[in-house]
Design an enzyme around this catalytic site. Sequence first.
Site, PDB file in Angstrom:
ATOM      1  N   ASP A 343      -0.060  44.477  66.074  1.00 45.09           N
ATOM      2  CA  ASP A 343       0.358  44.250  64.697  1.00 45.09           C
ATOM      3  C   ASP A 343      -0.843  43.782  63.866  1.00 45.09           C
ATOM      4  O   ASP A 343      -1.603  42.902  64.292  1.00 45.09           O
ATOM      5  CB  ASP A 343       1.458  43.181  64.682  1.00 45.09           C
ATOM      6  N   GLU A 379      -2.284  48.928  64.641  1.00 42.88           N
ATOM      7  CA  GLU A 379      -1.809  49.065  63.266  1.00 42.88           C
ATOM      8  C   GLU A 379      -3.055  48.793  62.415  1.00 42.88           C
ATOM      9  O   GLU A 379      -3.455  47.636  62.249  1.00 42.88           O
ATOM     10  CB  GLU A 379      -0.707  48.057  62.941  1.00 42.88           C
TER      11      GLU A 379
END
Length: 713
Positions: A343, A379
């Site tokens: 993330d 990401e």
Amino acid sequence: MTPRSVPHPRGVRLVEGGADVAVYTESAEAVEFCRFDSDGNEHRTRLDQRTGHTFHGFVPDVEVGTRYGLRVHGPWDPANGLRFNPNKLLLDPYATAVEGGYDWGQPVFGHDMNNPDQLDESDSAGSVPRCVVTDRHSFDWGDDRPPRTPLAETIVYETHVKGFTQRFPGIDESLRGTYAGLAQPAAIEYLTDLGVTAVELLPVHQFVQDSHLGEKGLRNYWGYNSIGFLAPHNEYAAGGDGGQQVDEFKALVKALHAAGLEVILDVVYNHTAEGNHMGPTLALKGIDNASYYRLVPDDRAHYFDTTGTGNSLNVGHPAALTLIMDSLRYWVTEMHVDGFRFDLATTLTRQGGDADVHSAFLDLVAQDPTLAPIKMIAEPWDTAGYQVGGFPAEWSEWNGKFRDDVRDFWRSADSVLGTVSQRILGSPDVYEPTRRSPLCSVNFITAHDGFTLADLTSYDQKHNEANGEDNNDGESDNRSSNNGAEGPTDDPEINDRRNRQRRNFLATLLLSAGVPMILGGDEMGRTQGGNNNAYCQDDEISWFDWDAADQGLQEFTRMLIRLRRREPALRPEWYRRGPRDRSTPDRVQILRSDAKGFDPPDWNNPTARTITFVFHHDDADSFALLLNAAENGVEFTVPKAPGQEWRLELSSDDAQRVEGKVTTLILEGRSFTLLRSVTRKDVRGWARAHGYEVSSKGKVPRQVQQAFDDAHR
């Protein structure tokens, strides 16, 4: 005689008569290990040795199941980044299990809630969870083997442990919403029948339920609020949270592996649940705030934040990097996971401020033999920047450009043919300049963060009213395509257009070069009622409604996945030819709707919305993918078939027909059609295998060709 203590490994290591405990902290004056007996009484043991910046020592009477926490003594000096407060019971960052949750109030804050500079002396022990000592080596893995599915054959299914299982009719109610529920045969059979190869789980690291959500009657459903990087989240355990969650998670991995499915974890190492200078003191903030978090250089009372959550981990410091790397290795070696999706991964590359492909974090991952065979997916952005294409060659990335450009194409935006063609080819414009392959691109249309596929094609506006923020949260999605109405409708024409669009998106995703990722539930038409930020909706908004599944869309998705997995022409590992091979022919042709090649001016035509791709792969079957994003029907000239005559494979237009030799096709507005041309070699090989006599040259007899066609319809 007291056993000799060592500073590594960090955390709790069971030895005869107790445990060897090690805690890293640069500026602390003392560290206490706080053991809680069965009556809840606290017994403190000061770690009496120090090696470098690690406090360590032997603690008696520690065994599997022992509940404990840490108290760290040192200066309270927020202006200089020091937030030590021994009144606060802290989680061990190396704890492998956590029991209980937080009772929000003044005790969990190291500062006076009315004055952030003032030390708070209330004891937090009655308001915080306990770490649990676990048996890290007793689980019977049997003959568990990681599937090690090649990236070229990988199809990722992003889902949520609870959301997928909470209403699953084939799972016992006592196991719904848990690791054990996801490990049930019915759940695994659904995934294998669908055809995906990897399950990407939303965060399962121990996370914190936010106080502000609790005040609204909401919960942190997604889990992007980590506090324990080595502990599986306790609320997902059917068997209890006294350490049982560890073996239960291992059993899930073992069951998925036995079915050939890989397990990828969505991990949140960029920040923790301790927030900014007004946030609680739960773990790292009270252990060594200045080492673990990035502080504003000339204002060390405040946090440098590129995550939008209040803090960012200090990946320029060895303490934070060691914790991250130890966590990754733990989940690979002891929990047997197969990959990680990071993330806001760009934050992890900002050791000095700017994103850096040669950052310490990326260099450490690159040289680690334990992580070498593991799938690493970034990401590639954070609140301070966008880094698609900026990660090392061994990494894959969530390709946000694929999502945006494919959505633009199918909503009939102007001037997108050039970009969407690049996305379908695996984004060579992004990756080829640095000699990276299409496998670096994780393609997706939707993800947990945003509209589901059903809502993308049913709503133009977000409907997040249930989140309690007056619909001001979540991004406004200017790439949605509701096809005629806002929300559910009984109009058959509108529903037909929406169904066509869903098939268009799924087909583009699964027929493009790269690694496809499906948002769990998109294959069954799952809706969140237009909520595109359901992070706080631990309820029917987020849980899969299996009774309302669109079975036709499910079967369509299965067919697409089977095609991709069986046909090498539909999953190329490199752009067109290869990185250096210029002697072999192109494996893809890009044509206009009249079957002619594109001239430079054609790419700049703002109203052009049709394109044809012809995919080849050595002696395998060839495919023609015809795309019409115009709102009206368009006549396509069908390119010459490279093998047998084209036959219809799939289409989002239920009325599409291909009979015999075809030279033109009408494609309905906003629809695709996929044609197959069978290689002559395959026909002869099949015929001989089935007892037919055929020569190696010349035309295949009509009856043999008919039998082959009938067998492959």
